[in-house]
Design a protein around this motif. Structure first.
Motif, PDB file in Angstrom:
ATOM      1  N   LYS A 183      47.054 -17.728  23.509  1.00  0.00           N
ATOM      2  CA  LYS A 183      45.867 -17.747  22.642  1.00  0.00           C
ATOM      3  C   LYS A 183      44.792 -18.644  23.225  1.00  0.00           C
ATOM      4  CE  LYS A 183      44.492 -18.388  17.806  1.00  0.00           C
ATOM      5  NZ  LYS A 183      44.967 -18.705  16.426  1.00  0.00           N
ATOM      6  N   SER A 184      45.205 -19.760  23.825  1.00  0.00           N
ATOM      7  CA  SER A 184      44.243 -20.666  24.455  1.00  0.00           C
ATOM      8  C   SER A 184      43.575 -20.014  25.659  1.00  0.00           C
ATOM      9  CB  SER A 184      44.942 -21.960  24.878  1.00  0.00           C
ATOM     10  OG  SER A 184      45.403 -22.683  23.762  1.00  0.00           O
ATOM     11  N   GLU A 186      43.130 -16.681  25.948  1.00  0.00           N
ATOM     12  CA  GLU A 186      42.240 -15.671  25.381  1.00  0.00           C
ATOM     13  C   GLU A 186      40.966 -16.302  24.812  1.00  0.00           C
ATOM     14  OE1 GLU A 186      44.587 -13.683  22.485  1.00  0.00           O
ATOM     15  OE2 GLU A 186      45.968 -12.800  23.968  1.00  0.00           O
ATOM     16  N   ALA A 187      41.106 -17.519  24.265  1.00  0.00           N
ATOM     17  CA  ALA A 187      39.952 -18.193  23.660  1.00  0.00           C
ATOM     18  C   ALA A 187      39.085 -18.908  24.683  1.00  0.00           C
ATOM     19  CB  ALA A 187      40.442 -19.190  22.609  1.00  0.00           C
ATOM     20  N   GLY A 188      39.517 -18.937  25.934  1.00  0.00           N
ATOM     21  CA  GLY A 188      38.709 -19.524  26.978  1.00  0.00           C
ATOM     22  C   GLY A 188      38.895 -21.011  27.210  1.00  0.00           C
ATOM     23  N   PHE A 189      39.995 -21.587  26.707  1.00  0.00           N
ATOM     24  CA  PHE A 189      40.253 -23.012  26.914  1.00  0.00           C
ATOM     25  C   PHE A 189      41.182 -23.274  28.093  1.00  0.00           C
ATOM     26  CE2 PHE A 189      38.974 -22.839  22.439  1.00  0.00           C
ATOM     27  CZ  PHE A 189      37.963 -23.793  22.447  1.00  0.00           C
TER      28      PHE A 189
END
Length: 228
Positions: A183-184, A186-189
């Motif tokens: 998820k991180s 995918e979220a760009g982090f």
């Protein structure tokens, strides 16, 4: 201070992060023991947090009892001041198995679990383990295991080291953590390449395969730590 037992020189030394408790499923201890036996069969040594209870004790005992190299590094505050016999350690382990709340933090020591270095603080412990290790494995554990895993992963991202890091996802223990990392990404982090720093294995055999086939991902930060 270091206590010393006679051990052969390992082909490589693996740092294992894991819990000093057993967890509620007997499979955790079984899989930890299997990994320790497999490491010893390949002449891979172990450096770890120095405990003789929980999963720490399982993997240390498995490596040491198969003539493997084991080095425990533990802060003085976590050492039970009275050294215990093997029978006493087993009794403590049985109590911890029945209820994690029985574990008060301190651990007894025994030379049959390998050599032990007692240090002053947690930072020194992690530094010594990181310096000796050729690779890192995280088995199930709690806050301490998470902290160690993410720090050593961050160190790789920052270019401090380029050693393999394997998440041993026994019985799906880390499924939600893997979801979080994805998820991180995918979220760009976290970049996709940096997401590859942490490799996943589901069995002891896969852990060894991942260690031996590990390729350092491209795209990590190219920082100079020569003056640190």
């Amino acid at each position: 201070m270091t206590t010393q037992s006679t051990q052969s020189t390992p082909a490589k030394t693996i740092c294992v992060f894991c819990g000093s408790s057993f967890g509620k499923s007997p499979e955790f201890a079984i899989e930890a023991t299997k990994l320790g036996e497999l490491m010893a069969s390949k002449n891979y040594g172990l450096v770890y947090g120095g405990g003789t209870t929980g999963l720490m004790g399982c993997i240390a005992k498995a490596v040491a009892s198969n003539n493997g190299y084991v080095h425990g590094v533990i802060p003085d505050a976590l050492v039970s001041k009275e050294r215990k016999s093997i029978d006493e350690i087993e009794k403590i382990n049985q109590e911890i198995k029945s209820n994690v709340n029985n574990h008060v933090g301190a651990t007894p020591l025994d030379d049959s679990y390998g050599k032990t270095t007692i240090v002053t603080d947690m930072h020194t412990r992690k530094k010594l383990m990181g310096q000796e290790a050729d690779a890192f494995i995280a088995m199930p554990g709690g806050f301490g295991t998470m902290e160690e895993l993410f720090e050593i992963t961050t160190w790789s991202q920052l270019g401090i080291h380029a050693k393999p890091i394997i998440l041993f996802n026994m019985n799906g223990f880390y499924d939600e953590l893997i979801t979080f990392v994805n998820k991180s990404i995918e979220a760009g982090f976290i970049s996709k390449n940096n997401g590859k720093i942490l490799q996943i294995a589901n069995t002891p055999e896969e852990v060894i395969e991942q260690l031996e086939s590990y390729k350092v991902p491209e795209g990590r930060f190219n920082l100079s730590w020569s003056n640190q």
